[in-house]
Design an enzyme around this catalytic site. Structure first.
Site, short mmCIF file in Angstrom:
data_model
loop_
_atom_site.label_atom_id
_atom_site.label_comp_id
_atom_site.label_asym_id
_atom_site.label_seq_id
_atom_site.Cartn_x
_atom_site.Cartn_y
_atom_site.Cartn_z
N ASP A 158 -10.01 -6.16 -17.62
CA ASP A 158 -10.14 -7.14 -18.68
C ASP A 158 -9.01 -7.37 -19.63
OD1 ASP A 158 -11.00 -8.74 -20.91
OD2 ASP A 158 -12.44 -7.28 -21.73
N HIS B 235 0.93 -1.23 -0.03
CA HIS B 235 -0.05 -0.12 -0.02
C HIS B 235 0.81 1.31 -0.02
CE1 HIS B 235 -3.57 2.32 0.13
NE2 HIS B 235 -4.33 1.42 0.77
#
Length: 447
Positions: free
Chosen positions: A384, A167
């Site tokens: 995708d 993070h």
């Protein structure tokens, strides 16, 4: 969640390092003073589930993603580096093309076996993400890969993409930006459509630091007795997803003050905060807090460069006593939430950076604090790689952090009727969950 799946085996190959496909700059890049706080020093996990695509028959998703990953690491070369800690706990990235960790795996499951997964935690997520070695139960981030990826092929021809980002190097939108770059390259693009920008200097502490203009309750533990949530053993914690659809939101709006404009997030956050405090039975004079992430992206007064992929948010805090919160109507909580939400400005973010430098980069407060992050607009399903939209896309876990029940994600999902709403996976001590459910029902039932 384990029992929802048939018995299965995951066969994981030996993890390998994937380096940038081309030579990249050898340099040291400092993180911002927002990036390197203690609260960012962990790995955030995400999962994407894909069905088979007949047009991709015979093509290996692991190979396609690995090749695209190597290409994406050329413009995003700091992600292939390693963190180093300097004086004052300052983190810098040693950029030498060391690489990110990548593993291929196979599981004797189909995409349909997971059912209609709408919200985290993802079933058996531990099997589909690649973790590094822990030390005394803690996973270090210094001198470790900043990204771990596992691609698990399913026997139906679909696959699972599991990732774990440090993070310190990215927030959720930044991580999504990088994953979209991998997708574009996997689908044949010559370069990512959004060029990455480092830009961390805009969130560095001022000289001299001057954080005193804000109270920054998010980094100060409230006075009072220990919070029972922090001492409840995980086996004594109940986990229940709560769905806030059109009916529930309508009920909450009826309890807002007349004329008050409230977002869905504000309504749900205020309702859960109030109900949670009531369920946990805090003493009336004990301070309780709601802490939530306010994103700097898209704000005209915060000059983020296009393509910025670092941490660009701050925690804002609404605080009051348990007696005030639970004894007054929902409008009282909503007012506190709205005021806290509007408090985050560029000056506020710089003040946080100043505080980090002056106080040794502390962890945010946890006691009697409910921390929420709204990821409902992150667009996880849009990732995708060429196999189509994800069946599930989102966090692997129901919340991050060391203690169950303190942190929650708000995400978008559909219920059995096809209605879209906000889903929140609540974790509470088992003896408090029934009380919480009753409180929520009381607030969401239409008048």
């Amino acid at each position: 969640m384990e029992s929802s799946l048939p018995a299965f085996t995951v066969r994981r190959g030996e993890p390998v390092l994937v380096s940038p496909a081309e030579p990249t700059p050898r340099e040291t890049k400092p993180l911002s003073d927002i990036d390197d706080s203690e609260g960012m020093r962990f790995y955030s996990s995400g999962i994407h589930l894909y069905r088979a695509n007949p047009a991709k028959a015979g093509q290996d998703p692991a190979t396609a993603i690995r090749e695209a990953l190597a290409k994406a690491l050329v413009p995003y070369y700091p992600l292939a580096g390693r963190l180093r800690e300097e004086e004052g706990r300052k983190l810098v990235v040693d950029c030498a093309g060391q690489g990110v960790m990548f593993a291929e795996a196979d599981a004797d499951l189909t995409a349909d076996d997971f059912g209609d997964v709408q919200s985290p935690p993802f079933p058996c997520f531990e099997r589909f993400i690649l973790e590094s070695t822990t030390i005394a139960g803690v996973e270090p981030v210094i001198d470790r890969p900043l990204l771990y990826i596992q691609v698990t092929r399913l026997k139906c021809g679909g696959f699972i993409f599991g990732q774990r980002f440090c993070h310190c190097i990215v927030d959720a939108p930044g991580g999504m930006q990088f994953e979209k770059a991998i997708c574009e390259l996997a689908c044949g693009a010559a370069a990512p459509s959004v060029a990455p920008s480092w830009g961390r200097e805009m969130f560095m502490a001022r000289d001299p630091p001057r954080p005193s203009s804000y109270p920054h309750l998010e980094y100060r533990e409230p006075a009072g007795e220990p919070d029972r949530v922090l001492t409840t053993h995980p086996r004594d914690v109940a986990r229940v997803p709560f769905f806030f659809g059109p009916r529930e939101i309508a009920g909450l709006r009826q309890r807002a003050p007349p004329g008050m404009r409230c977002s869905r997030f504000e309504l749900v956050a205020a309702a859960i905060w109030r109900s949670r405090a009531a369920a946990l039975g805090y003493a009336p004079d004990e301070e309780v807090r709601l802490s939530f992430i306010v994103n700097a992206r898209g704000r005209a007064e915060i000059p983020l460069p296009e393509g910025f992929y670092g941490n660009a948010f701050a925690y804002s805090v609404a605080a009051t006593t348990a007696g005030e919160l639970t004894g007054k109507d929902l409008g009282y909580a909503l007012e506190l939430v709205k005021k806290a939400k509007s408090a985050v400005t560029y000056d506020y973010l710089l003040s946080v950076a100043d505080l980090m430098v002056l106080t040794g980069r502390p962890l945010f407060a946890l006691s009697r604090t409910y921390i929420v992050s709204d990821i409902s607009h992150a667009g996880f399903k849009s990732i995708d790689f060429g196999w189509g939209e994800a069946v599930y896309g989102g966090p692997a876990k129901g919340g991050e952090g060391p203690v169950l029940g303190v942190t929650n994600y708000f995400s978008r999902a559909k219920n059995g009727k096809g209605e879209e709403g906000t889903v929140v996976p609540i974790c509470l001590p088992k003896d408090a969950m029934e009380k919480f459910q009753l409180e929520i029902e009381g607030l969401t039932t239409e008048l």
